[in-house]
Design a protein around this motif. Sequence first.
Motif, PDB file in Angstrom:
ATOM      1  N   PRO A  27       0.802  -1.215   0.000  1.00 53.44           N
ATOM      2  CA  PRO A  27       0.000   0.000   0.000  1.00 53.44           C
ATOM      3  C   PRO A  27       0.841   1.273   0.000  1.00 53.44           C
ATOM      4  O   PRO A  27       0.316   2.363  -0.190  1.00 53.44           O
ATOM      5  CB  PRO A  27      -0.766  -0.111   1.310  1.00 53.44           C
ATOM      6  N   TYR A  28       2.167   1.166   0.209  1.00 58.48           N
ATOM      7  CA  TYR A  28       2.981   2.339   0.509  1.00 58.48           C
ATOM      8  C   TYR A  28       3.037   3.372  -0.619  1.00 58.48           C
ATOM      9  O   TYR A  28       2.698   4.541  -0.410  1.00 58.48           O
ATOM     10  CB  TYR A  28       4.392   1.909   0.916  1.00 58.48           C
ATOM     11  N   GLN A  29       3.498   2.974  -1.792  1.00 56.47           N
ATOM     12  CA  GLN A  29       3.624   3.945  -2.881  1.00 56.47           C
ATOM     13  C   GLN A  29       2.265   4.494  -3.286  1.00 56.47           C
ATOM     14  O   GLN A  29       2.127   5.687  -3.567  1.00 56.47           O
ATOM     15  CB  GLN A  29       4.336   3.307  -4.076  1.00 56.47           C
ATOM     16  N   GLN A  30       1.258   3.624  -3.300  1.00 64.09           N
ATOM     17  CA  GLN A  30      -0.092   4.083  -3.647  1.00 64.09           C
ATOM     18  C   GLN A  30      -0.630   5.044  -2.591  1.00 64.09           C
ATOM     19  O   GLN A  30      -1.244   6.051  -2.919  1.00 64.09           O
ATOM     20  CB  GLN A  30      -1.034   2.895  -3.812  1.00 64.09           C
ATOM     21  N   ALA A  33       1.024   8.424  -2.774  1.00 64.65           N
ATOM     22  CA  ALA A  33       0.705   9.151  -4.006  1.00 64.65           C
ATOM     23  C   ALA A  33      -0.483  10.076  -3.748  1.00 64.65           C
ATOM     24  O   ALA A  33      -0.724  11.006  -4.520  1.00 64.65           O
ATOM     25  CB  ALA A  33       0.388   8.179  -5.134  1.00 64.65           C
ATOM     26  N   ILE A  34      -1.206   9.836  -2.649  1.00 63.42           N
ATOM     27  CA  ILE A  34      -2.317  10.714  -2.246  1.00 63.42           C
ATOM     28  C   ILE A  34      -1.696  11.998  -1.701  1.00 63.42           C
ATOM     29  O   ILE A  34      -0.910  11.957  -0.749  1.00 63.42           O
ATOM     30  CB  ILE A  34      -3.201  10.028  -1.179  1.00 63.42           C
ATOM     31  N   PRO A  35      -2.023  13.147  -2.293  1.00 63.66           N
ATOM     32  CA  PRO A  35      -1.366  14.407  -1.910  1.00 63.66           C
ATOM     33  C   PRO A  35      -1.423  14.721  -0.410  1.00 63.66           C
ATOM     34  O   PRO A  35      -0.434  15.205   0.146  1.00 63.66           O
ATOM     35  CB  PRO A  35      -2.117  15.466  -2.723  1.00 63.66           C
ATOM     36  N   ASP A  36      -2.545  14.450   0.252  1.00 64.89           N
ATOM     37  CA  ASP A  36      -2.643  14.757   1.683  1.00 64.89           C
ATOM     38  C   ASP A  36      -1.655  13.932   2.505  1.00 64.89           C
ATOM     39  O   ASP A  36      -1.027  14.444   3.433  1.00 64.89           O
ATOM     40  CB  ASP A  36      -4.067  14.508   2.198  1.00 64.89           C
ATOM     41  N   LEU A  37      -1.513  12.653   2.181  1.00 62.91           N
ATOM     42  CA  LEU A  37      -0.574  11.807   2.922  1.00 62.91           C
ATOM     43  C   LEU A  37       0.862  12.184   2.607  1.00 62.91           C
ATOM     44  O   LEU A  37       1.729  12.162   3.478  1.00 62.91           O
ATOM     45  CB  LEU A  37      -0.811  10.328   2.619  1.00 62.91           C
ATOM     46  N   ILE A 105      -6.517   4.594   4.702  1.00 62.65           N
ATOM     47  CA  ILE A 105      -5.745   4.170   3.531  1.00 62.65           C
ATOM     48  C   ILE A 105      -6.409   2.975   2.853  1.00 62.65           C
ATOM     49  O   ILE A 105      -6.531   2.934   1.630  1.00 62.65           O
ATOM     50  CB  ILE A 105      -4.288   3.844   3.922  1.00 62.65           C
ATOM     51  N   SER A 106      -6.843   2.002   3.647  1.00 60.17           N
ATOM     52  CA  SER A 106      -7.433   0.801   3.048  1.00 60.17           C
ATOM     53  C   SER A 106      -8.716   1.124   2.281  1.00 60.17           C
ATOM     54  O   SER A 106      -9.038   0.443   1.311  1.00 60.17           O
ATOM     55  CB  SER A 106      -7.694  -0.266   4.108  1.00 60.17           C
ATOM     56  N   HIS A 107      -9.425   2.162   2.669  1.00 66.15           N
ATOM     57  CA  HIS A 107     -10.638   2.558   1.941  1.00 66.15           C
ATOM     58  C   HIS A 107     -10.320   3.280   0.632  1.00 66.15           C
ATOM     59  O   HIS A 107     -11.112   3.258  -0.292  1.00 66.15           O
ATOM     60  CB  HIS A 107     -11.514   3.450   2.813  1.00 66.15           C
ATOM     61  N   ARG A 108      -9.168   3.929   0.580  1.00 62.10           N
ATOM     62  CA  ARG A 108      -8.820   4.713  -0.601  1.00 62.10           C
ATOM     63  C   ARG A 108      -7.865   4.006  -1.546  1.00 62.10           C
ATOM     64  O   ARG A 108      -7.784   4.344  -2.715  1.00 62.10           O
ATOM     65  CB  ARG A 108      -8.242   6.050  -0.175  1.00 62.10           C
ATOM     66  N   VAL A 109      -7.136   3.053  -1.034  1.00 61.11           N
ATOM     67  CA  VAL A 109      -6.167   2.326  -1.855  1.00 61.11           C
ATOM     68  C   VAL A 109      -6.635   0.886  -1.942  1.00 61.11           C
ATOM     69  O   VAL A 109      -6.513   0.120  -1.007  1.00 61.11           O
ATOM     70  CB  VAL A 109      -4.748   2.394  -1.241  1.00 61.11           C
ATOM     71  N   CYS A 110      -7.192   0.535  -3.070  1.00 64.41           N
ATOM     72  CA  CYS A 110      -7.692  -0.827  -3.259  1.00 64.41           C
ATOM     73  C   CYS A 110      -6.698  -1.588  -4.120  1.00 64.41           C
ATOM     74  O   CYS A 110      -6.213  -1.077  -5.113  1.00 64.41           O
ATOM     75  CB  CYS A 110      -9.035  -0.814  -3.979  1.00 64.41           C
ATOM     76  N   GLU A 111      -6.425  -2.794  -3.727  1.00 65.21           N
ATOM     77  CA  GLU A 111      -5.571  -3.641  -4.545  1.00 65.21           C
ATOM     78  C   GLU A 111      -6.411  -4.120  -5.728  1.00 65.21           C
ATOM     79  O   GLU A 111      -7.520  -4.585  -5.553  1.00 65.21           O
ATOM     80  CB  GLU A 111      -5.082  -4.838  -3.732  1.00 65.21           C
ATOM     81  N   THR A 112      -5.870  -3.976  -6.898  1.00 60.28           N
ATOM     82  CA  THR A 112      -6.610  -4.435  -8.067  1.00 60.28           C
ATOM     83  C   THR A 112      -6.517  -5.945  -8.151  1.00 60.28           C
ATOM     84  O   THR A 112      -5.446  -6.521  -7.995  1.00 60.28           O
ATOM     85  CB  THR A 112      -6.057  -3.798  -9.360  1.00 60.28           C
ATOM     86  N   VAL A 113      -7.626  -6.577  -8.386  1.00 65.98           N
ATOM     87  CA  VAL A 113      -7.692  -8.029  -8.478  1.00 65.98           C
ATOM     88  C   VAL A 113      -7.716  -8.416  -9.943  1.00 65.98           C
ATOM     89  O   VAL A 113      -8.515  -7.895 -10.714  1.00 65.98           O
ATOM     90  CB  VAL A 113      -8.953  -8.561  -7.758  1.00 65.98           C
TER      91      VAL A 113
END
Length: 124
Positions: A27-30, A33-37, A105-113
Amino acid sequence: MKTVVNLTQQSIVGEIESILNTYPSHPYQQAFAIPDLRQELITFVLNRIPSFYSVMSNEQISGEAEQGSLAYYKLPRKPLEQQLHLQNLIHQGICLIVQEKSDWISHRVCETVQPACEPSHWFG
């Protein structure tokens, strides 16, 4: 006319980029990549190290910005200990922010399946 330029933030942003490139994409790079984080991480590090400034003329600033090199200013040479301290602060900030904001983070960064890897509903 002269302008004071904070070289610390530009150097930290470059160091954050380098360190984040060593982390897994999810989840780190994704997440960062969110400007607020990303800004939260930059602020975390900036609040824990001294700042370095340089006086530049407006012509230097506009010329450097046009060439895209203003962001590549480095902090003055520093001992290895200071460099390791900066890197350690960045790692600490990454871990702290991910821990504190894991649900967000888990709500905004979803792993693509991948469709081929998705379990079949036929065998349920």
